[in-house]
Design a protein around this motif. Sequence first.
Motif, PDB file in Angstrom:
ATOM      1  N   PRO A 151     -67.450  -8.329  -9.957  1.00  0.00           N
ATOM      2  CA  PRO A 151     -65.998  -8.563  -9.897  1.00  0.00           C
ATOM      3  C   PRO A 151     -65.610  -9.980 -10.323  1.00  0.00           C
ATOM      4  CG  PRO A 151     -66.705  -7.335  -7.975  1.00  0.00           C
ATOM      5  CD  PRO A 151     -67.954  -7.769  -8.673  1.00  0.00           C
ATOM      6  N   GLU A 203     -67.904   3.389 -12.047  1.00  0.00           N
ATOM      7  CA  GLU A 203     -66.695   3.496 -11.219  1.00  0.00           C
ATOM      8  C   GLU A 203     -66.205   2.125 -10.768  1.00  0.00           C
ATOM      9  OE1 GLU A 203     -67.668   7.934  -9.367  1.00  0.00           O
ATOM     10  OE2 GLU A 203     -68.100   6.119  -8.195  1.00  0.00           O
ATOM     11  N   GLN A 204     -67.134   1.214 -10.525  1.00  0.00           N
ATOM     12  CA  GLN A 204     -66.726  -0.132 -10.133  1.00  0.00           C
ATOM     13  C   GLN A 204     -65.907  -0.802 -11.233  1.00  0.00           C
ATOM     14  OE1 GLN A 204     -69.728  -3.272  -9.847  1.00  0.00           O
ATOM     15  NE2 GLN A 204     -68.757  -4.010  -7.969  1.00  0.00           N
ATOM     16  N   GLY A 230     -64.022   0.675 -13.334  1.00  0.00           N
ATOM     17  CA  GLY A 230     -62.706   1.294 -13.276  1.00  0.00           C
ATOM     18  C   GLY A 230     -61.864   0.731 -12.155  1.00  0.00           C
ATOM     19  N   SER A 231     -62.481   0.482 -11.001  1.00  0.00           N
ATOM     20  CA  SER A 231     -61.731  -0.062  -9.870  1.00  0.00           C
ATOM     21  C   SER A 231     -61.229  -1.463 -10.140  1.00  0.00           C
ATOM     22  CB  SER A 231     -62.604  -0.050  -8.613  1.00  0.00           C
ATOM     23  OG  SER A 231     -63.612  -1.058  -8.665  1.00  0.00           O
ATOM     24  N   LEU A 232     -61.852  -2.164 -11.100  1.00  0.00           N
ATOM     25  CA  LEU A 232     -61.428  -3.512 -11.471  1.00  0.00           C
ATOM     26  C   LEU A 232     -60.371  -3.501 -12.574  1.00  0.00           C
ATOM     27  CD1 LEU A 232     -64.968  -5.164 -11.445  1.00  0.00           C
ATOM     28  CD2 LEU A 232     -63.157  -5.473  -9.735  1.00  0.00           C
TER      29      LEU A 232
END
Length: 248
Positions: free
Chosen positions: A120, A172-173, A175-177
Amino acid sequence: MDLPRSFVIRESSHRNHNPFTSEKLATLGHALRLPPDASVLDLACGSGELLCTWARDHRVTGTGVDISTAFIDRARARAAELGVADRVGFVHGDAAGHVADEPVDVAACVGASWIGGGVPGTVRLLQESLKQDGIMLIGEPFWRRRPVDQDVVTGCHVDSVDDLLVLPGLVEQFGSLGYDVVEMVLADQDSWDRYRAAQWLNVRRWLATHPDDELAAGLRAELTTAPARYARYEREYVGWGVFVLMRR
C-alpha cells in the motif's frame, strides 16, 4: 547509505536482482506496448537492467534510483554498453520518498516494496510520480500455496504467514487500493532457480578468493544450508511476479 556488503556479494553477477530472467523482463517490456520516448521512473532499480534494455528495445527514457553504490555503478556501465546513456540516468540515493520532478508514464518498484513499508505504501509513493493515465509496475512475492506450519514460513525467509498473500489475494489487494491489474508476468520455478543458484555460485567463488574476510565464516555457513533450504521450502511455496496497474 548503502546495501550490506553480503547482499552485493550474493548478487555480484546478477543483472536482475529478483527472480526474473532476461526473457521474462523482455516479455514484460513487449506486453506494455510503450510508445517511443515514454518516461520511466524505476525506484530501487538495482543494476538498471529494466531501464537499459527497455531504452534499447523500446526507446524509453528514464531515471533509476538505488541505495547501492555498486549497483548504480553497474547500471551506468550497462547504459554505456548498450549505447543508451543519453536516454537513461541513475541516481545513488534512498528510493523511499523519491518523487519525480515531472509526472512519468511508467512508475516502477520491481521487488522492493519495503521502500514504502509494504505494497500500500509503495503504491502511494509511486502514485506521486505517475501521470493520471500512467502505468505502475509492482514486483512482489506471494504464496504459491499457503504454508501449514511455521517451519515452512521461516524456511521461506518470511516472519509470518500473513506477511505474504496468495496470488488471488494480492490481485484483490491492488483493486482495494484503487487500481486495475491490466497485465502480469510471473516468475516460474526455473526463474527462481536461476536467481538463487547464481547466488550460491557467486558466494562460492567469493569465498575461494576471500577466505580471511570478516564475512567469510557467515557466508560459508549460509552456503552450506541454503541450497537444501531453498529446494525444501522457497521453491515450492513462494511465487513472484510483476503486476501492471492502472488507476481506476
